[in-house]
Design an enzyme around this catalytic site. Sequence first.
Site, short mmCIF file in Angstrom:
data_model
loop_
_atom_site.label_atom_id
_atom_site.label_comp_id
_atom_site.label_asym_id
_atom_site.label_seq_id
_atom_site.Cartn_x
_atom_site.Cartn_y
_atom_site.Cartn_z
N HIS A 261 114.46 -78.48 119.95
CA HIS A 261 114.88 -77.73 121.13
C HIS A 261 113.70 -76.97 121.73
O HIS A 261 112.70 -76.69 121.07
CB HIS A 261 116.01 -76.78 120.77
CG HIS A 261 117.31 -77.48 120.51
ND1 HIS A 261 118.51 -76.82 120.40
CD2 HIS A 261 117.59 -78.81 120.34
CE1 HIS A 261 119.49 -77.70 120.19
NE2 HIS A 261 118.95 -78.91 120.13
N GLU A 263 113.44 -73.82 122.69
CA GLU A 263 113.19 -72.53 122.04
C GLU A 263 112.45 -72.72 120.72
O GLU A 263 111.52 -71.98 120.39
CB GLU A 263 114.51 -71.79 121.80
CG GLU A 263 115.33 -71.56 123.07
CD GLU A 263 116.36 -72.66 123.30
OE1 GLU A 263 117.47 -72.34 123.72
OE2 GLU A 263 116.04 -73.85 123.05
N CYS A 289 121.27 -72.49 121.35
CA CYS A 289 122.27 -72.89 120.36
C CYS A 289 122.17 -71.95 119.15
O CYS A 289 121.28 -71.10 119.07
CB CYS A 289 122.05 -74.34 119.94
SG CYS A 289 120.56 -74.58 118.93
N CYS A 292 118.76 -72.21 117.15
CA CYS A 292 117.66 -71.55 117.87
C CYS A 292 117.85 -70.03 117.88
O CYS A 292 116.89 -69.27 117.82
CB CYS A 292 117.56 -72.08 119.30
SG CYS A 292 116.91 -73.77 119.40
#
Length: 332
Positions: A261, A263, A289, A292
């Site tokens: 992801h 992040e 999410c 993260c």
Amino acid sequence: MIIGLTGKNAGGKGAVAEYLKTRSFYYFSLSDVIREEIEKRGKEITRELLIKVGNEMRTKYGASILAERILSKLEQDKNYIIDSIRHPKEIEVLRKNGNFKLLNIDASEEIRFQRIKKRGRENDPKTFEEFLIFEEKESFNQEEVKQQVVKCQEMADFTIINDGSLEELYEKVNGIIKGALMNFERPDWDEYFMSIAKVVASRSNCIKRKVAAIIVKDRRIISTGYNGTPRGTKNCNEGGCPRCNDLSSEGDKLEECLCSHAEENAITQAAYHGISLKDSTLYCTFSPCLICAKMIINAGIKEVVYDMDYSLNDASVRLFKEASVKIRQYKV
């Protein structure tokens, strides 16, 4: 800033344009769009043909077509001067885009006719009577698609009477431009950083969703990340992630996804380069999410600003609140 020029023939629009070009304004003329069309047709450019073809283009593509084509060439970080504005619809389009001011450059009929005689162009009117007839055609028109200079003059933000020397004209222009140049809006910090995050997202190689995150401290970007497969592996858009390439439904088979992801990548990039994220702010194009969110909390990030909601983020929001990490939405 966009400065538009309108006015009748020989009023001094060209002189104003040339002056502003020496003052770091980039020049465009709506007539250049018509000239390009005439050249495509293999014909000689004359003032009469410019008017005729301009009217044809407005009829075929809409009254604002010349301004629309010029606007597509403009960039956000430059000041522009746009000459040859002769239709109200062109002004309406330009006013919707950025800090636009319209200058009407005018002079008496007698002065403008003397200027036309002095320049001595082949197709210019030779007598004052011919000049008045030609000007009547150019200035007033009941047909919607034909040029309407007088209406444009009435819509001007400023009118300059150019009946003296060039130095006097330049002084009048300076007085208007200096004031107008000071009147502009800068993006606030949220808009600035979120807009940068949007650009970072364009580097994503994930075929399902392009996401980006940037980490900021003391109003300085210290790390960026976008979603995609890990460093040194095949990109998602090249077949690197079977789950994404199988177009799995949202939230399904997340444990099989090989894409990191945004992040996650922004945080690990900071670790890779030995940069502390304590008390920083993370801007992301989607809300984080749960995985993260845990990384963000443990990295010491104090605030999360996101653009779009992610459907699986309820647990993340609860965890952020418990960990005293501020989270808020900022939509670009």
